[in-house]
Design a protein around this motif. Structure first.
Motif, PDB file in Angstrom:
ATOM      1  N   GLY A 133       0.812  -1.220   0.000  1.00 11.56           N
ATOM      2  CA  GLY A 133       0.000   0.000   0.000  1.00 11.56           C
ATOM      3  C   GLY A 133       0.843   1.268   0.000  1.00 11.56           C
ATOM      4  N   ILE A 134       0.442   2.223   0.882  1.00 11.16           N
ATOM      5  CA  ILE A 134       1.116   3.532   0.935  1.00 11.16           C
ATOM      6  C   ILE A 134       2.598   3.402   1.267  1.00 11.16           C
ATOM      7  N   PRO A 135       3.000   2.646   2.314  1.00 13.74           N
ATOM      8  CA  PRO A 135       4.442   2.537   2.568  1.00 13.74           C
ATOM      9  C   PRO A 135       5.208   1.951   1.394  1.00 13.74           C
ATOM     10  N   GLY A 136       4.635   0.993   0.691  1.00 14.43           N
ATOM     11  CA  GLY A 136       5.326   0.428  -0.463  1.00 14.43           C
ATOM     12  C   GLY A 136       5.573   1.463  -1.550  1.00 14.43           C
ATOM     13  N   LEU A 137       4.725   2.497  -1.614  1.00 18.54           N
ATOM     14  CA  LEU A 137       4.922   3.579  -2.583  1.00 18.54           C
ATOM     15  C   LEU A 137       6.044   4.501  -2.154  1.00 18.54           C
ATOM     16  N   LEU A 138       6.133   4.792  -0.838  1.00 18.31           N
ATOM     17  CA  LEU A 138       7.094   5.793  -0.336  1.00 18.31           C
ATOM     18  C   LEU A 138       8.432   5.188   0.044  1.00 18.31           C
ATOM     19  N   TRP A 139       8.489   3.868   0.269  1.00 14.82           N
ATOM     20  CA  TRP A 139       9.739   3.229   0.679  1.00 14.82           C
ATOM     21  C   TRP A 139      10.361   2.563  -0.548  1.00 14.82           C
ATOM     22  N   ILE A 140      11.306   3.243  -1.177  1.00 16.80           N
ATOM     23  CA  ILE A 140      11.865   2.828  -2.464  1.00 16.80           C
ATOM     24  C   ILE A 140      12.942   1.774  -2.225  1.00 16.80           C
ATOM     25  N   GLU A 141      12.753   0.590  -2.843  1.00 12.99           N
ATOM     26  CA  GLU A 141      13.749  -0.465  -2.756  1.00 12.99           C
ATOM     27  C   GLU A 141      14.886  -0.172  -3.736  1.00 12.99           C
ATOM     28  N   GLN A 142      16.021  -0.840  -3.491  1.00 12.15           N
ATOM     29  CA  GLN A 142      17.181  -0.664  -4.361  1.00 12.15           C
ATOM     30  C   GLN A 142      16.842  -1.079  -5.790  1.00 12.15           C
ATOM     31  N   GLY A 143      17.133  -0.187  -6.752  1.00 13.68           N
ATOM     32  CA  GLY A 143      16.924  -0.476  -8.160  1.00 13.68           C
ATOM     33  C   GLY A 143      15.486  -0.362  -8.627  1.00 13.68           C
ATOM     34  N   SER A 144      14.564   0.210  -7.808  1.00 16.67           N
ATOM     35  CA  SER A 144      13.150   0.262  -8.207  1.00 16.67           C
ATOM     36  C   SER A 144      12.596   1.674  -8.238  1.00 16.67           C
ATOM     37  N   ALA A 145      13.462   2.692  -8.154  1.00 17.94           N
ATOM     38  CA  ALA A 145      12.951   4.061  -8.127  1.00 17.94           C
ATOM     39  C   ALA A 145      12.225   4.409  -9.420  1.00 17.94           C
ATOM     40  N   GLN A 146      12.668   3.833 -10.570  1.00 21.65           N
ATOM     41  CA  GLN A 146      12.046   4.163 -11.853  1.00 21.65           C
ATOM     42  C   GLN A 146      10.689   3.491 -12.024  1.00 21.65           C
ATOM     43  N   ARG A 147      10.368   2.467 -11.217  1.00 19.49           N
ATOM     44  CA  ARG A 147       9.082   1.770 -11.298  1.00 19.49           C
ATOM     45  C   ARG A 147       8.063   2.523 -10.457  1.00 19.49           C
ATOM     46  N   ILE A 148       7.068   3.097 -11.114  1.00 21.37           N
ATOM     47  CA  ILE A 148       6.078   3.904 -10.397  1.00 21.37           C
ATOM     48  C   ILE A 148       4.661   3.383 -10.591  1.00 21.37           C
ATOM     49  N   ALA A 149       4.403   2.742 -11.727  1.00 20.26           N
ATOM     50  CA  ALA A 149       3.018   2.344 -12.034  1.00 20.26           C
ATOM     51  C   ALA A 149       2.494   1.325 -11.026  1.00 20.26           C
ATOM     52  N   ASP A 150       3.258   0.239 -10.783  1.00 22.41           N
ATOM     53  CA  ASP A 150       2.773  -0.804  -9.870  1.00 22.41           C
ATOM     54  C   ASP A 150       2.610  -0.291  -8.441  1.00 22.41           C
ATOM     55  N   PRO A 151       3.610   0.404  -7.852  1.00 26.94           N
ATOM     56  CA  PRO A 151       3.404   0.912  -6.484  1.00 26.94           C
ATOM     57  C   PRO A 151       2.209   1.848  -6.372  1.00 26.94           C
ATOM     58  N   VAL A 152       1.970   2.692  -7.405  1.00 26.28           N
ATOM     59  CA  VAL A 152       0.817   3.590  -7.348  1.00 26.28           C
ATOM     60  C   VAL A 152      -0.474   2.798  -7.415  1.00 26.28           C
ATOM     61  N   SER A 153      -0.512   1.770  -8.272  1.00 21.83           N
ATOM     62  CA  SER A 153      -1.746   0.979  -8.379  1.00 21.83           C
ATOM     63  C   SER A 153      -2.053   0.272  -7.065  1.00 21.83           C
ATOM     64  N   HIS A 154      -1.023  -0.176  -6.329  1.00 21.61           N
ATOM     65  CA  HIS A 154      -1.256  -0.849  -5.054  1.00 21.61           C
ATOM     66  C   HIS A 154      -1.737   0.127  -3.982  1.00 21.61           C
ATOM     67  N   ALA A 155      -1.422   1.418  -4.141  1.00 23.67           N
ATOM     68  CA  ALA A 155      -1.853   2.416  -3.159  1.00 23.67           C
ATOM     69  C   ALA A 155      -2.976   3.297  -3.692  1.00 23.67           C
ATOM     70  N   ALA A 156      -3.517   2.961  -4.862  1.00 23.89           N
ATOM     71  CA  ALA A 156      -4.480   3.853  -5.535  1.00 23.89           C
ATOM     72  C   ALA A 156      -5.726   4.076  -4.689  1.00 23.89           C
ATOM     73  N   GLY A 157      -6.201   3.029  -4.029  1.00 20.56           N
ATOM     74  CA  GLY A 157      -7.435   3.179  -3.242  1.00 20.56           C
ATOM     75  C   GLY A 157      -7.299   4.251  -2.188  1.00 20.56           C
ATOM     76  N   ARG A 158      -6.224   4.215  -1.418  1.00 22.50           N
ATOM     77  CA  ARG A 158      -6.045   5.224  -0.364  1.00 22.50           C
ATOM     78  C   ARG A 158      -5.813   6.618  -0.967  1.00 22.50           C
ATOM     79  N   LEU A 159      -5.071   6.704  -2.096  1.00 22.61           N
ATOM     80  CA  LEU A 159      -4.840   8.005  -2.728  1.00 22.61           C
ATOM     81  C   LEU A 159      -6.155   8.607  -3.236  1.00 22.61           C
ATOM     82  N   GLN A 160      -7.018   7.780  -3.834  1.00 24.24           N
ATOM     83  CA  GLN A 160      -8.314   8.280  -4.321  1.00 24.24           C
ATOM     84  C   GLN A 160      -9.147   8.806  -3.149  1.00 24.24           C
TER      85      GLN A 160
END
Length: 885
Positions: A133-160
């Protein structure tokens, strides 16, 4: 949200505890080389929140200890509340969460964390990014900063939910959803839904049109190819004719021969130059040897003058030392005699002072003797007093505990008597003056009161007898108890040897007084004779012995004149010490001058012998002949060297004007040019032969007639495709208008998030904007072109890895701003993010991070500490956090 502290024990890489006692509210930079444990720390924070404490996660154990119990403890603050979380996995599993003064355990604690942070637990096993969810969007793992679509989709409900609360309305149906669906169905008959490509009859017509276009293109290409081959044949023949007229091959061959000749001449000159260098080096060695021999002659002449000066100086030194030696011997003798005379005076003064001190010691000993006699007398008296007090204590001895017990029994007896009076029958009587009554053994007369606690007979004369039984409950038992206690008290008093309790108290008070007197007497005795009377007697005998010895010494010593003043012994000793030092210094100076005189004589003799030997050598006739021969040889060699040097310079200048590298390159260049020219000539002849054969065999195949037939059919198909296209465009336009209206509502919904994005984009890409889709995922970047004359749009996936990485961080910061304004906890972690950014972009991203740190807490993990030293924060090395090191 602000992380306060973190402790990690027996977790993956860390077999020793790792402790971070303090986190800054803004940026926290953790550095270390690869494999230092930066990602492990970040994973520990994720594990503390995301993983169930009862889950089977053997991968959390240290690599060398499968029996460990990984444990993570952390503290953080959010909205004024203090949180403390502790989780242990695999062994002795537990999960404890305290919020201020509230405490939660196990599943309840994990539910509290899930609701606070906005994530989900895995149904079984380890969690993954779909649960974060939200922490997975804000806590960037090594080598995954460029990946934004999947983390946003997992947190989309709370963002909406956050956006809807901010805007106050939902971007849902507009009343045209049914029409849009119908239009999409009609468009679907002509175009595919996902890609918008033609389908059905439209696709068939388009494919036929394209096939005709392909045939026309191939026919045009064949015609063009035929014409190009005709032109190529003409060009090749013209080139062959031009080169034959110009004679290019002959010219290159002549130039190559000239270059080879120049290279051979250069190499010959180089050999001559080496010979000249060798000759010059040989002459330099011979000249150096001759110069060394001539310098030896010059040094001998210089030594002659030096030895003369040294001989004169040593003679003067010898005369001076002998003169000083005579004076020093006289001073040493006088100083010794003065020292001996003063020593005799000092010995006499010491005898006088010693006698005076002995008289003073005798007086002090006599005073001590008198004091000791007084102490002994007093100690004996105090010892006698102590014995008397102890005797009186033995006579008055009494068991204090027994007296205390008697007091307790007397108190109990008094309580019983009070109960008896309360429960007794009260009798008031008032009799005439001449009347009497008999109450038990007592006679009553007059007026009075009495209490009856037992059955009593009242005799009334001439009337009879009344038996009075008191009505109080338990009076008989109280009487029995009272009598038993009274009997026990009388027995105890008899055993103690006293008649009453009052007498016993008086004896105890007397004993206490005697105890005080005994303590006082013993203290005085201890002061007078701390080691006992025997020690005082021994001390007195020792003093008497010392007095006798002092008197005997005074009798055998010199007579003392009490009126004569005592000499100043310290001054005499000091003066004697000064005389001794003076005498020793004079004697040392005399001995030193004797040594100096000996050395001066030896030095003078050595200088005289050296000068004599050198004069003999200088006056030898063969020396002059050898000197003249050396000078002639040196001049001849010097002249020869100058001639060789002139020839060397001439050759060197000639070689420098045409460097070897250029000559060799000329030979290589011209050789290659000649080879290439010959190859081109051969290839050109082959190409002319081949083209003439191909053009002769092809001839004209009716290309123009074929093209006219294909063009007619192509026009008919184009008209049909145009009709399909106009209908598809009309449907597309209508759909775009309807969806545009719906998109405006979506944009209104996304406006708060877009505002946050624009703030950070203004720092990273000035004037740029980022488009979000309905799922809040960034899709399109618009910015100025490199020339600045127009704008250009790029899909995110088309950007470089570094740019996507930067935009991924920027978007997460914008989401964090949005969440923080709505009270959601935000903590941002970057694990080796932005490693693909160049220096300029990284500088802009540092501005972005520093700005975000004014609103959020950031944890940055990096193996490149040099890249972050201008971030304005202290770095914490991972190896300094491990407590076992």
């Amino acid at each position: 949200m602000k992380l306060l502290s973190l402790r990690v024990t027996e977790f993956r890489k860390f077999s020793e505890p790792v402790l971070i006692e303090h986190f800054d509210a803004g940026i926290n930079l953790f550095t270390g080389p690869n494999e230092a444990g930066k990602s492990t720390l970040a994973d520990a924070i994720r594990t503390a929140f995301f993983e169930r404490h009862r889950a089977s996660l053997p991968q959390l154990c240290p690599w060398s200890d499968s029996s460990a119990a990984p444990e993570i403890q952390l503290e953080f603050e959010h909205h004024g509340h203090h949180y403390r979380l502790a989780k242990r996995f695999l062994k002795r599993k537990r999960c404890d969460l305290s919020i201020d003064h509230q405490r939660f355990e196990g599943e309840e604690a994990e539910q509290q964390l899930k609701q606070l942070m906005g994530f989900q637990h895995s149904s079984r096993g380890a969690s993954d990014e779909r649960d974060w969810g939200i922490p997975g969007l804000l806590w960037i793992e090594q080598g995954s900063a460029q990946r934004i679509a999947d983390p946003v989709s997992h947190a989309a409900g709370r963002l909406q939910e956050v956006l809807e609360r901010m805007v106050g309305e939902l971007a849902t149906g507009t009343g045209s959803d049914t029409l849009i669906a119908e239009l999409k169905q009609q468009r679907y008959q002509l175009l595919t839904e996902r890609t918008g490509k033609p389908r059905g009859d439209y696709d068939k017509a388009l494919n036929r049109c394209q096939a005709l276009e392909q045939q026309l293109a191939e026919l045009d290409q064949a015609i063009t190819h035929y014409q190009a081959r005709v032109d190529e044949l003409a060009r090749l023949k013209q080139e062959q004719q031009d080169e034959e007229q110009q004679g290019a091959l002959i010219q290159i061959a002549q130039q190559l021969e000239a270059a080879r000749t120049a290279l051979t001449e250069w190499q010959a000159k180089q050999q001559q130059l080496s010979s000249e260098q060798h000759a010059i080096a040989t002459l330099d060695r011979q000249l150096a040897l001759l110069k060394q021999s001539l310098d030896d002659f010059t040094r001998q002449q210089q030594q002659h003058e030096s030895y003369r000066a040294a001989l004169s100086t040593s003679q003067q030194t010898l005369d001076e030392v002998k003169s000083r030696l005579t004076h020093a011997h006289t001073r040493s003798t006088a100083a010794g005699e003065q020292r001996r005379q003063h020593q005799r005076l000092l010995d006499q003064a010491r005898l006088r002072v010693d006698g005076f001190q002995r008289q003073q010691q005798l007086t002090q000993l006599e005073q001590q003797h008198r004091t000791s006699e007084q102490q002994l007398t007093r100690a004996r008296q105090l010892a006698h007093d102590i014995q008397e007090i102890r005797q009186r204590k033995r006579e008055l001895s009494l068991d204090r505990a027994a007296v205390t017990a008697l007091h307790e029994q007397q108190a109990a007896l008094n309580d019983i008597e009070i109960e008896q009076r309360v429960a007794a029958t009260h009798l008031h009587y008032q009799l005439d003056a001449d009347q009497q009554l008999h109450l038990g053994e007592h006679v009553l007369s007059g007026t009075g009161d009495t209490q009856l606690i037992d059955i009593t007979r009242l005799v009334i004369p001439e009337v009879g007898i009344l038996t009075i039984t008191p009505g109080g409950a338990g009076l008989a038992q109280l009487s029995e108890r009272a009598e038993a206690i009274a009997q026990h008290i009388r027995q105890q008093l008899t055993q103690l040897g006293v008649t009453s309790l009052h007498e016993a108290d008086q004896r105890l008070a007397k004993l206490a007084q005697l105890d005080n007197e005994l303590q006082l007497a013993e203290a005085r005795y201890s002061d007078s004779a701390p080691q006992g009377i025997d020690a005082l007697q021994q001390q007195l005998a020792a003093l008497e012995s010392d007095i006798a010895q002092q008197r005997k010494a005074l009798e055998h010593g010199p007579a003392q004149d009490s009126n004569a003043p005592l000499p100043d012994l310290d001054a005499l000793i000091q003066h004697q010490h000064e005389l001794a030092q003076h005498s020793e210094q004079a004697e040392q100076q005399w001995h030193q001058l004797q040594l100096d005189a000996g050395r001066a004589e030896v030095e003078h003799q050595r200088n005289s012998e050296q000068l004599s030997r050198l004069v003999t050598a200088l006056e030898a006739p063969e020396r002059k002949q050898r000197l003249a021969t050396l000078r002639n040889e040196y001049n001849e060699l010097e002249h020869a060297r100058q001639q060789h040097q002139q020839r060397h310079a001439t050759l060197q200048e000639s070689l420098a004007s045409a460097p070897l590298t250029l000559l060799e390159q000329d030979v290589e260049r011209l050789s290659r040019s000649l080879d290439k020219s010959r190859q081109r000539e051969t290839q050109r002849r082959d190409s002319i032969t081949r083209l003439e054969g191909e053009l002769s065999s092809q001839g004209a195949q009716g290309f123009e007639e074929q093209r006219a037939e294909l063009a007619s059919e192509h026009a008919r198909q184009q008209q049909r495709v145009s009709e399909f296209s106009r209908r598809a465009k009309a449907l597309q336009l209508l759909l775009e208008r309807l969806e545009s209206k719906r998109q405006r509502l979506v944009q209104k919904l996304q406006a708060p998030l877009q505002e946050k994005l624009n703030h950070y984009l203004g720092i990273l890409f000035q004037g740029a904007s980022l488009t979000l889709n309905e799922q809040l995922v960034p899709t399109l970047l618009e910015r100025r072109s490199a020339t600045g004359t127009h704008s250009e749009q790029n899909e995110l996936e088309a950007l470089s890895f570094g740019a996507r990485e930067q935009l991924g961080v920027v978007c997460r910061l914008a989401y964090a701003d949005l969440l923080k304004e709505n009270g959601h906890p935000t903590l941002i972690m970057l694990d080796d993010a932005l490693v693909h950014s160049d220096t300029e972009r990284l500088g802009r991203m540092k501005r972005v991070l520093f700005d975000a740190a004014t609103r959020h807490q950031l944890l940055i993990f990096s193996c490149h500490p040099d890249a972050w030293r201008d971030l304005g924060v202290d770095e914490q090395r991972i190896d300094t956090l491990i407590q076992g090191k």
